[in-house]
Design a protein around this motif. Structure first.
Motif, PDB file in Angstrom:
ATOM      1  N   GLU A 112       0.399  -0.941   0.175  1.00 37.52           N
ATOM      2  CA  GLU A 112       0.056   0.043   0.001  1.00 37.52           C
ATOM      3  C   GLU A 112       0.613   1.366   0.286  1.00 37.52           C
ATOM      4  N   THR A 113       1.746   1.248   0.877  1.00 39.00           N
ATOM      5  CA  THR A 113       2.915   2.661   0.755  1.00 39.00           C
ATOM      6  C   THR A 113       3.164   2.618  -0.773  1.00 39.00           C
ATOM      7  N   LEU A 126       0.825   4.245  -2.934  1.00 42.78           N
ATOM      8  CA  LEU A 126       0.736   5.714  -2.828  1.00 42.78           C
ATOM      9  C   LEU A 126       1.787   6.337  -3.461  1.00 42.78           C
ATOM     10  N   GLU A 128      -2.019   9.407  -5.262  1.00 43.19           N
ATOM     11  CA  GLU A 128      -2.628   9.289  -4.893  1.00 43.19           C
ATOM     12  C   GLU A 128      -2.736   9.777  -3.488  1.00 43.19           C
ATOM     13  N   LYS A 129      -3.756  10.540  -3.040  1.00 48.57           N
ATOM     14  CA  LYS A 129      -2.844  11.058  -1.377  1.00 48.57           C
ATOM     15  C   LYS A 129      -3.276  10.032   0.025  1.00 48.57           C
ATOM     16  N   LEU A 188      -5.134   6.577   0.441  1.00 44.98           N
ATOM     17  CA  LEU A 188      -6.023   4.839   0.218  1.00 44.98           C
ATOM     18  C   LEU A 188      -7.811   5.095   0.594  1.00 44.98           C
TER      19      LEU A 188
END
Length: 97
Positions: free
Chosen positions: A80-81, A84, A89-90, A92
């Motif tokens: 996920e990191t 991003l 995207e800022k 999730l």
């Protein structure tokens, strides 16, 4: 989610995972997994990564996973990191487990 730049998350320390991500054209998924526990958990790692990519509707990506025995929650957090960092995207979208 559109991947627009290369990004890295994680380390190569024991019980961690390094996720390297890069945009790929055409819109497919190139997944490479290198794991010290591949024989025991390779299928589970692959399933976890692909499920997260599907959840965030990610295509057109090259992913290189260097796993050193990370727990699934660590793998998901690192992925996920990296997502991003590699996108515009800022945050999730929140999800319920």
């Amino acid at each position: 989610m559109k991947i627009i730049r290369e990004a890295v998350a994680g380390t190569l320390e024991s019980s961690d995972v390094m996720v390297r991500i890069a945009p790929l054209n055409p819109p497919e998924i190139d997944l490479q997994i290198h794991s010290s526990v591949d024989k025991q958990f390779g299928d589970a790692i692959r399933y976890s990564v692909l499920a997260l990519l599907e959840q965030y509707r990610v295509t057109g990506v090259q992913l290189i996973i260097d796993d050193k025995g990370a727990l699934d929650c660590v793998l998901q957090a690192r992925l996920e990191t990296a997502l991003l960092r590699a996108s515009d995207e800022k945050i999730l979208p929140w999800r319920a487990h």
